[in-house]
Design a protein around this motif. Structure first.
Motif, PDB file in Angstrom:
ATOM      1  N   ASP A 205      18.361  24.883  95.032  1.00  0.00           N
ATOM      2  CA  ASP A 205      19.314  25.635  94.213  1.00  0.00           C
ATOM      3  C   ASP A 205      19.689  24.863  92.956  1.00  0.00           C
ATOM      4  OD1 ASP A 205      19.257  27.615  96.082  1.00  0.00           O
ATOM      5  OD2 ASP A 205      21.075  26.956  97.123  1.00  0.00           O
TER       6      ASP A 205
ATOM      7  N   THR B  53      27.969  22.792  97.354  1.00  0.00           N
ATOM      8  CA  THR B  53      27.187  23.852  96.737  1.00  0.00           C
ATOM      9  C   THR B  53      28.059  24.763  95.885  1.00  0.00           C
ATOM     10  OG1 THR B  53      25.638  23.809  98.610  1.00  0.00           O
ATOM     11  CG2 THR B  53      25.649  25.787  97.229  1.00  0.00           C
TER      12      THR B  53
ATOM     13  N   PHE C 191      19.914  23.024  99.191  1.00  0.00           N
ATOM     14  CA  PHE C 191      20.816  22.490  98.164  1.00  0.00           C
ATOM     15  C   PHE C 191      20.028  21.951  96.974  1.00  0.00           C
ATOM     16  CE2 PHE C 191      23.213  18.903  96.362  1.00  0.00           C
ATOM     17  CZ  PHE C 191      24.367  19.556  95.972  1.00  0.00           C
TER      18      PHE C 191
END
Length: 490
Positions: free
Chosen positions: A337, A456, A334
């Motif tokens: 990203d 996300t 997470f």
């Protein structure tokens, strides 16, 4: 104006207002001083006497001495309304047949064959027809005044005068008539000599000139105002676009330093804020990575040391250790990203969603996508695919079947994902997007996940300038609606 970046907003505004004021004063100066002088479109009663009694002085009459009728204005024997003073003999007519002090010029010049100034003088066999508008009282008083001035009976006169044509009141020179009157005198041969002064048409010459000057002022000021507004708003618009980019991509290039002094100060503060945000994100990523790395080593040692524990205690401990490793890995993914940013390219979003549905169907899941045309947009294909996969897997975990529809509304694309699960309570629909949040009652806790799936998805959608919303369907199940812009400004 873009060549003057050092001017502040105050200075630019002051210069623009000064130029506008200068042009306005110049227009007023042109109206008052440069235009040709306008002559009043008026006729005095003496001019009427001259044109209605051709070949005869307006003061010649049948007075007691056989010479005079009306004394010249300003004489002691005259009274304001133009009648003879019965106590004194009328003086001789003034030289050249004109009263002393009579105004000269185009509007009050000497009578001629065609009339005086703009006055129209004609001869008719019959009395003139009354015009559409005139004032009976004003016309009656004017008829008596003309009868005394011309020294003729009132029956030989016709006077049709509107109130607006009576410009001045009684005085030494008598009344001055403006446009709109019709006055006629019957001649000795029975014909009628008619004098009239038509009202000025609209627009008048002066009004046309003023309109042209006003249009000229607009033509001069509008380009200046447009250039000023463009020079002032362009840096602000670029600054707003940079702020919008920062919300979706913290690694965007700094805003260029341009524009007035106040705007450059704001740009410097904005760029410094962006640098601090990037530094904080990098420090956070490094810190979490270091923590995860440090945690994995003792967890691995702990796993080896617990190999000798009897079952079922050993299996439970091993399960807890694996869950901790999964949470660490998910947290690292997470953070990674979020720190990599979005790499956009032109893609067919429908084709991307269709590939996800086909992959899920190949492994035995019931996932369908409604047919439709291609939807082209700019985005990160890997990030968008991850978001769609997370939503589809989430729907399959709780609803066992997923149906998807796509459509475009204006400059946006909408993807709707429906499942047949129990849905989510309205009060908790906004909380499910928070990191590490898990539902306790409306969804089964044992179906997996550590609470980062929807977080996300929302991060990816927001990075693309879109939005995500949840809604419980009336016939049961949950609907997830993704809205993404189709423009290239993402």
């Amino acid at each position: 104006m873009n060549r003057l970046p050092r001017l502040s907003i105050f200075a630019r505004t002051f210069v623009m207002m000064f130029i506008a004021l200068l042009v306005s004063v110049a227009i007023g100066y042109a109206v008052l001083n440069l235009r040709p002088p306008t002559q009043p479109n008026m006729v005095s009663l003496f001019e009427l006497a001259a044109v209605l009694q051709p070949g005869r002085s307006p003061f010649a009459g049948h007075g007691p001495d056989g010479h005079g009728g009306m004394p010249p204005p300003g004489d002691a024997g005259a009274i304001p309304d133009g009648r003879m003073n019965p106590a004194g003999a009328p003086p001789a007519p003034p030289p050249q047949g004109e009263p002393p002090g009579m105004p000269q010029g185009p509007a009050f010049g000497s009578p001629g064959p065609g009339g005086t100034g703009d006055m129209d003088v004609t001869t008719s066999a019959s009395a003139p027809t009354p015009p559409a508008r005139f004032d009976a009282k004003v016309s009656s008083r004017m008829l008596m005044r003309l009868s005394a001035l011309f020294n003729v009976p009132a029956e030989r006169l016709r006077a049709y005068v509107p109130a607006s044509a009576l410009v001045s009141g009684p005085g030494p020179m008598g009344n001055v008539l403006g446009p709109g009157f019709v006055i006629a005198l019957r001649q000795d041969d029975g014909s009628w000599r008619v004098a009239s002064l038509a009202a000025e048409p609209f627009p008048t010459a002066l009004q046309v000139q003023l309109a042209w000057l006003f249009a000229l002022g607009l033509l001069v000021l509008l380009p200046l105002a447009w250039l000023f507004a463009r020079a002032l708003s362009a840096p602000i618009q670029r600054f707003a676009q940079a702020a919008q980019r920062l919300g979706s991509d913290t690694s965007a290039p700094p805003v260029p330093r341009e524009g007035p002094r106040e705007m450059r100060q704001a740009v410097d503060a904005f760029n410094a804020m962006q640098a601090r945000i990037n530094r904080l994100l990098q420090e956070r990523t490094h810190m979490i990575g270091a923590i995860a790395h440090d945690l994995r080593t003792p967890l691995t040692r702990l796993s080896f040391r617990l190999d000798g524990l009897p079952s079922p205690l050993g299996e439970k401990v091993e399960g807890d250790i694996q869950e901790m490793k999964s949470m660490i890995s998910a947290a690292l993914d997470f953070i990674r990203d979020r720190s990599l940013g979005v790499h956009r390219e032109l893609l067919d979003f429908r084709l991307l969603v269709e590939s996800v549905a086909d992959d899920m169907a190949d492994v035995g899941h019931e996932v369908t996508l409604q047919d439709g045309s291609a939807i082209t947009m700019h985005g990160d294909p890997l990030a968008l695919r991850r978001a769609v996969v997370n939503l589809v897997e989430n729907g399959l975990k709780y609803g066992e079947r997923v149906r998807m529809r796509m459509r475009t509304t204006g400059a946006e694309c909408v993807l709707e994902i429906d499942d047949d699960g129990p849905g989510i309570a309205d009060a908790m629909q906004s909380q499910v997007f928070e990191p590490f949040f898990r539902l306790e009652t409306s969804r089964n806790r044992d179906t997996g996940g550590i609470g980062l799936g929807l977080a996300t998805v929302r991060a990816i959608i927001l990075d693309h300038g879109g939005s995500i919303a949840l809604r419980n369907r009336k016939d049961g199940g949950l609907r997830v609606a993704l809205t993404l812009p189709l423009g290239q400004g993402l």
